[in-house]
Design a protein around this motif. Sequence first.
Motif, PDB file in Angstrom:
ATOM      1  N   UNK A   1       0.831  -1.211   0.000  1.00 30.57           N
ATOM      2  CA  UNK A   1       0.000   0.000   0.000  1.00 30.57           C
ATOM      3  C   UNK A   1       0.864   1.258   0.000  1.00 30.57           C
ATOM      4  N   UNK A   2       1.945   1.225   0.747  1.00 34.05           N
ATOM      5  CA  UNK A   2       2.831   2.378   0.836  1.00 34.05           C
ATOM      6  C   UNK A   2       3.449   2.745  -0.504  1.00 34.05           C
ATOM      7  N   UNK A   3       3.879   1.739  -1.267  1.00 35.70           N
ATOM      8  CA  UNK A   3       4.444   2.021  -2.591  1.00 35.70           C
ATOM      9  C   UNK A   3       3.443   2.764  -3.466  1.00 35.70           C
ATOM     10  N   UNK A   4       2.198   2.328  -3.408  1.00 32.14           N
ATOM     11  CA  UNK A   4       1.158   2.962  -4.235  1.00 32.14           C
ATOM     12  C   UNK A   4       0.788   4.332  -3.658  1.00 32.14           C
ATOM     13  N   UNK A   5       0.553   4.379  -2.379  1.00 33.24           N
ATOM     14  CA  UNK A   5       0.127   5.628  -1.724  1.00 33.24           C
ATOM     15  C   UNK A   5       1.133   6.753  -1.952  1.00 33.24           C
ATOM     16  N   UNK A   6       2.406   6.441  -1.867  1.00 37.76           N
ATOM     17  CA  UNK A   6       3.451   7.456  -2.048  1.00 37.76           C
ATOM     18  C   UNK A   6       3.716   7.781  -3.516  1.00 37.76           C
ATOM     19  N   UNK A   7       3.106   7.037  -4.415  1.00 37.11           N
ATOM     20  CA  UNK A   7       3.292   7.288  -5.844  1.00 37.11           C
ATOM     21  C   UNK A   7       4.560   6.687  -6.416  1.00 37.11           C
ATOM     22  N   UNK A   8       5.180   5.767  -5.689  1.00 32.28           N
ATOM     23  CA  UNK A   8       6.402   5.132  -6.180  1.00 32.28           C
ATOM     24  C   UNK A   8       6.087   4.098  -7.258  1.00 32.28           C
ATOM     25  N   UNK A   9       4.969   3.410  -7.103  1.00 30.82           N
ATOM     26  CA  UNK A   9       4.514   2.396  -8.048  1.00 30.82           C
ATOM     27  C   UNK A   9       3.001   2.424  -8.121  1.00 30.82           C
ATOM     28  N   UNK A  10       2.469   1.860  -9.224  1.00 29.58           N
ATOM     29  CA  UNK A  10       1.042   1.597  -9.319  1.00 29.58           C
ATOM     30  C   UNK A  10       0.788   0.187  -8.786  1.00 29.58           C
ATOM     31  N   UNK A  11      -0.461  -0.232  -8.828  1.00 29.26           N
ATOM     32  CA  UNK A  11      -0.921  -1.477  -8.207  1.00 29.26           C
ATOM     33  C   UNK A  11      -0.089  -2.711  -8.549  1.00 29.26           C
ATOM     34  N   UNK A  12      -0.005  -3.050  -9.829  1.00 28.56           N
ATOM     35  CA  UNK A  12       0.696  -4.269 -10.226  1.00 28.56           C
ATOM     36  C   UNK A  12       2.172  -4.214  -9.854  1.00 28.56           C
ATOM     37  N   UNK A  13       2.788  -3.063 -10.051  1.00 27.34           N
ATOM     38  CA  UNK A  13       4.198  -2.901  -9.726  1.00 27.34           C
ATOM     39  C   UNK A  13       4.437  -3.041  -8.223  1.00 27.34           C
TER      40      UNK A  13
END
Length: 149
Positions: free
Chosen positions: A15-27
């Motif tokens: 969730x953190x990767x997505x929330x922070x904008x580092x990655x989208x869902x699949x990534x």
Amino acid sequence: MEKELFVDKVRKTAEGYYERGEFFCSEAVVKTINDLLDKPFDESITKLASGFPVGIGKSGCLCGAVSGGVMALGMVYGRKHGEEMQEKMFPIAAELHNHIKGIYKSTCCRVITRNFEFASPERKAHCVQITGETAAYIAEKLYDEGFIR
């Protein structure tokens, strides 16, 4: 580490990767599970998941988190050229699909996000949640099967 705490940590990581904008869902799912497995694939594995967000290239079809989740399951249950298909690959991928469908009533991105404006913070939060759920589900399965301790 206690299973529930472990699974929650994996959920929060994805969730953190997505929330922070580092990655989208699949990534985010692929990165999280690859790291969890102590990087059986180098960091570039995440690139393979980059075309799946927003339902495969923004087409609205299969949820990117589910696509990334199936890729992540392949890290453990997949095969290389010349190897036999592992017996668990198809059923465990189907179980992930059915798990997400059971919660969100679909695995189609445009269906599970239809109640949100595309650029809204609510939609992002919803997708972050699905991403975390997918990573947590995979982590729990891998934990139960002894791939992670």
